[in-house]
Scaffold this motif. Sequence first.
Motif, PDB file in Angstrom:
ATOM      1  N   SER A  32       8.458   9.635  -9.891  1.00 36.56           N
ATOM      2  CA  SER A  32       9.392  10.754  -9.963  1.00 36.56           C
ATOM      3  C   SER A  32       8.840  12.001  -9.280  1.00 36.56           C
ATOM      4  O   SER A  32       9.529  12.637  -8.472  1.00 36.56           O
ATOM      5  CB  SER A  32       9.733  11.068 -11.419  1.00 36.56           C
ATOM      6  OG  SER A  32      10.348   9.964 -12.047  1.00 36.56           O
ATOM      7  N   ILE A 202       9.231   4.590  -4.491  1.00 38.78           N
ATOM      8  CA  ILE A 202      10.017   5.767  -4.098  1.00 38.78           C
ATOM      9  C   ILE A 202      11.072   5.390  -3.066  1.00 38.78           C
ATOM     10  O   ILE A 202      12.200   5.887  -3.093  1.00 38.78           O
ATOM     11  CB  ILE A 202       9.094   6.869  -3.541  1.00 38.78           C
ATOM     12  CG1 ILE A 202       8.243   7.453  -4.664  1.00 38.78           C
ATOM     13  CG2 ILE A 202       9.899   7.981  -2.863  1.00 38.78           C
ATOM     14  CD1 ILE A 202       7.168   8.416  -4.197  1.00 38.78           C
ATOM     15  N   GLY A 206      13.339   5.084  -6.242  1.00 38.01           N
ATOM     16  CA  GLY A 206      13.200   6.529  -6.352  1.00 38.01           C
ATOM     17  C   GLY A 206      14.038   7.331  -5.385  1.00 38.01           C
ATOM     18  O   GLY A 206      13.846   8.546  -5.242  1.00 38.01           O
TER      19      GLY A 206
END
Length: 281
Positions: A32, A202, A206
Amino acid sequence: MSTLVFFAVIGAAILHAAWNALVKSGADKKVSMGAVVLGHMPIAVVVLFFVPMPALASMPYLAAGILLHFGYQLFLLKSYEKGDLTQVYPIARGSAPLIVALFSVVVLGVQLDMLQTLAILIIGGGIISLALVRKSDGQQNAQAARLALTTGLFIASYSLIDGLGARLAGTSLGFYSWLTIGNGLLMGAYLGVGARAALKTIVTKGRKTFWFGGGASFIAYSIVTWAFTQAPIALVTALRETSIVFALLLGVFFLKERLNLMKVFSTFTTLLGVVLLRFAK
């Protein structure tokens, strides 16, 4: 502080609380946080085509700011691993305006009137009072509080450095864009060496945080960096911490964190400080 600057910083506070909630709500905090920081970079690259280069005199501040932002992000991650958003975030953000105000007055010679000083003390004191919040087992979360206070030191440091650097740069947006690119490169290297799985995630899971969290964070701090050039750094830093109110609401209603009397008291104390700051000269 002008009306425009006042409400611009309030808007930045809302965006700031939103991306912090995204980081806290994520199953993997490194993913995150990494997504938010790396999400700055596409926007910053586009912005650089439309703004001038920062003045040479601001370069030492730019380098220091990159390192301080990275340190802040690492300690914020550690804090979120140990404590709730509604505890960690207030302590980290509440200590920062007090440190900035003290440094501004003692070292930089900034003159604050009585009402401005009182507003800063009420905002910082009201927020940091959440250090008294207890965990569900009735015990104080001392480790999370210590990490959050260290995070607050980083926040105070980069606020002062960024404010002074943006003033020297002659372009607050150009200064922050270069800073966030340097910060993103550091975060990418950190994840590439110590958390390659997070870096890969990610790109897949993400992506929402990358675009929305990164975009919100970039816009929020771009506004704050501009505000540093328009008003005393201590006042902007204190007002930015109204994000505690929005973080509290997000934590309670979306992250299902517990609401208690201390959190309510802290919120209303902070709002009192904001009202005083609005009417200060």
